[in-house]
Design a protein around this motif. Structure first.
Motif, PDB file in Angstrom:
ATOM      1  N   MET A   8      42.442  40.386  52.242  1.00  0.00           N
ATOM      2  CA  MET A   8      41.844  39.083  51.960  1.00  0.00           C
ATOM      3  C   MET A   8      40.735  39.216  50.918  1.00  0.00           C
ATOM      4  O   MET A   8      40.628  38.399  49.998  1.00  0.00           O
ATOM      5  CB  MET A   8      41.284  38.451  53.230  1.00  0.00           C
ATOM      6  CG  MET A   8      40.675  37.078  52.983  1.00  0.00           C
ATOM      7  SD  MET A   8      39.915  36.346  54.427  1.00  0.00           S
ATOM      8  CE  MET A   8      38.617  37.496  54.792  1.00  0.00           C
ATOM      9  N   ILE A   9      39.917  40.248  51.049  1.00  0.00           N
ATOM     10  CA  ILE A   9      38.858  40.507  50.059  1.00  0.00           C
ATOM     11  C   ILE A   9      39.486  40.724  48.682  1.00  0.00           C
ATOM     12  O   ILE A   9      39.006  40.194  47.678  1.00  0.00           O
ATOM     13  CB  ILE A   9      38.000  41.725  50.473  1.00  0.00           C
ATOM     14  CG1 ILE A   9      37.298  41.473  51.803  1.00  0.00           C
ATOM     15  CG2 ILE A   9      37.026  42.127  49.379  1.00  0.00           C
ATOM     16  CD1 ILE A   9      36.304  40.343  51.795  1.00  0.00           C
ATOM     17  N   ASN A  10      40.579  41.485  48.641  1.00  0.00           N
ATOM     18  CA  ASN A  10      41.269  41.730  47.369  1.00  0.00           C
ATOM     19  C   ASN A  10      41.746  40.430  46.741  1.00  0.00           C
ATOM     20  O   ASN A  10      41.629  40.234  45.529  1.00  0.00           O
ATOM     21  CB  ASN A  10      42.459  42.669  47.582  1.00  0.00           C
ATOM     22  CG  ASN A  10      42.019  44.067  47.941  1.00  0.00           C
ATOM     23  OD1 ASN A  10      40.872  44.442  47.734  1.00  0.00           O
ATOM     24  ND2 ASN A  10      42.933  44.829  48.499  1.00  0.00           N
ATOM     25  N   SER A  11      42.289  39.543  47.563  1.00  0.00           N
ATOM     26  CA  SER A  11      42.756  38.265  47.052  1.00  0.00           C
ATOM     27  C   SER A  11      41.596  37.425  46.514  1.00  0.00           C
ATOM     28  O   SER A  11      41.703  36.788  45.460  1.00  0.00           O
ATOM     29  CB  SER A  11      43.492  37.508  48.156  1.00  0.00           C
ATOM     30  OG  SER A  11      44.044  36.328  47.657  1.00  0.00           O
ATOM     31  N   ILE A  12      40.486  37.436  47.222  1.00  0.00           N
ATOM     32  CA  ILE A  12      39.289  36.710  46.763  1.00  0.00           C
ATOM     33  C   ILE A  12      38.794  37.298  45.442  1.00  0.00           C
ATOM     34  O   ILE A  12      38.409  36.550  44.528  1.00  0.00           O
ATOM     35  CB  ILE A  12      38.194  36.736  47.848  1.00  0.00           C
ATOM     36  CG1 ILE A  12      38.629  35.887  49.045  1.00  0.00           C
ATOM     37  CG2 ILE A  12      36.848  36.278  47.290  1.00  0.00           C
ATOM     38  CD1 ILE A  12      37.771  36.067  50.288  1.00  0.00           C
ATOM     39  N   LEU A  13      38.822  38.613  45.321  1.00  0.00           N
ATOM     40  CA  LEU A  13      38.391  39.250  44.068  1.00  0.00           C
ATOM     41  C   LEU A  13      39.345  38.909  42.932  1.00  0.00           C
ATOM     42  O   LEU A  13      38.909  38.696  41.788  1.00  0.00           O
ATOM     43  CB  LEU A  13      38.272  40.761  44.256  1.00  0.00           C
ATOM     44  CG  LEU A  13      37.089  41.209  45.117  1.00  0.00           C
ATOM     45  CD1 LEU A  13      37.223  42.680  45.497  1.00  0.00           C
ATOM     46  CD2 LEU A  13      35.762  40.947  44.398  1.00  0.00           C
ATOM     47  N   ASN A  14      40.646  38.831  43.197  1.00  0.00           N
ATOM     48  CA  ASN A  14      41.597  38.399  42.177  1.00  0.00           C
ATOM     49  C   ASN A  14      41.313  36.969  41.744  1.00  0.00           C
ATOM     50  O   ASN A  14      41.350  36.649  40.548  1.00  0.00           O
ATOM     51  CB  ASN A  14      43.037  38.506  42.697  1.00  0.00           C
ATOM     52  CG  ASN A  14      43.662  39.841  42.413  1.00  0.00           C
ATOM     53  OD1 ASN A  14      43.388  40.459  41.391  1.00  0.00           O
ATOM     54  ND2 ASN A  14      44.509  40.295  43.314  1.00  0.00           N
ATOM     55  N   ALA A  15      41.049  36.094  42.708  1.00  0.00           N
ATOM     56  CA  ALA A  15      40.730  34.699  42.381  1.00  0.00           C
ATOM     57  C   ALA A  15      39.440  34.602  41.572  1.00  0.00           C
ATOM     58  O   ALA A  15      39.348  33.831  40.614  1.00  0.00           O
ATOM     59  CB  ALA A  15      40.623  33.870  43.661  1.00  0.00           C
ATOM     60  N   THR A  16      38.468  35.407  41.949  1.00  0.00           N
ATOM     61  CA  THR A  16      37.193  35.426  41.222  1.00  0.00           C
ATOM     62  C   THR A  16      37.408  35.875  39.781  1.00  0.00           C
ATOM     63  O   THR A  16      36.867  35.271  38.842  1.00  0.00           O
ATOM     64  CB  THR A  16      36.195  36.350  41.941  1.00  0.00           C
ATOM     65  OG1 THR A  16      36.028  35.888  43.283  1.00  0.00           O
ATOM     66  CG2 THR A  16      34.851  36.383  41.232  1.00  0.00           C
ATOM     67  N   ALA A  17      38.197  36.914  39.595  1.00  0.00           N
ATOM     68  CA  ALA A  17      38.499  37.391  38.243  1.00  0.00           C
ATOM     69  C   ALA A  17      39.192  36.297  37.440  1.00  0.00           C
ATOM     70  O   ALA A  17      38.861  36.078  36.264  1.00  0.00           O
ATOM     71  CB  ALA A  17      39.366  38.645  38.296  1.00  0.00           C
ATOM     72  N   ALA A  18      40.138  35.594  38.059  1.00  0.00           N
ATOM     73  CA  ALA A  18      40.850  34.525  37.353  1.00  0.00           C
ATOM     74  C   ALA A  18      39.887  33.412  36.922  1.00  0.00           C
ATOM     75  O   ALA A  18      39.978  32.905  35.789  1.00  0.00           O
ATOM     76  CB  ALA A  18      41.963  33.961  38.237  1.00  0.00           C
TER      77      ALA A  18
END
Length: 137
Positions: A8-18
């Motif tokens: 979930m943290i990884n997904s949030i970090l991907n969204a943040t990068a986007a």
């Protein structure tokens, strides 16, 4: 297990990068170079934190197989395979783009980032889709 929260943290970090990538794109189009630089550093840090978290998770947990054997399986792999390949390929180009920018070699920086931005966006967004399909379908 303590590592179960990392996807979930990884997904949030991907969204943040986007989000940072979109903001950086808008800022450079407006000629706001310092804001563009800050946004792109945010994307770089978000992606770097993602990579660290991703490696820790998979070191501890190993490979996570796709659990569904239905019509979603080919879609999952159609997203996952280019995601993984492009994530690996883009990393040295991101490093080069950052080096060119810090050395004020904006001609070379721009040449790389014209296509790199789209690849980075695809990898960030497809990472979210992979997470959702793997853990929430």
């Amino acid at each position: 297990m303590i590592y179960t929260f990392l996807p979930m943290i990884n997904s949030i970090l991907n969204a943040t990068a986007a989000v940072f990538l979109i903001v950086g794109f808008v800022q450079i189009r407006r000629g706001l170079y310092e804001k563009h630089k800050r946004a792109m550093l945010g994307a770089l840090v978000s992606s770097g934190l993602f990579l660290t978290s991703y490696l820790i998770y998979h070191y501890e947990v190993g490979s996570v197989p796709y659990p569904h054997h239905d019509w979603t399986r080919p879609i999952y792999f159609a997203i996952l395979i280019p995601h993984v390949i492009l994530a690996a390929v883009m990393t040295p180009f991101i490093i080069a783009a950052v080096i060119y920018a810090f050395r004020n070699r904006f001609d070379k920086h721009k040449r790389i980032t014209r296509w790199l931005w789209w690849v980075w966006m695809f990898v960030s967004v497809s990472g979210i889709v992979v997470y959702l399909m793997l853990y929430h379908l």
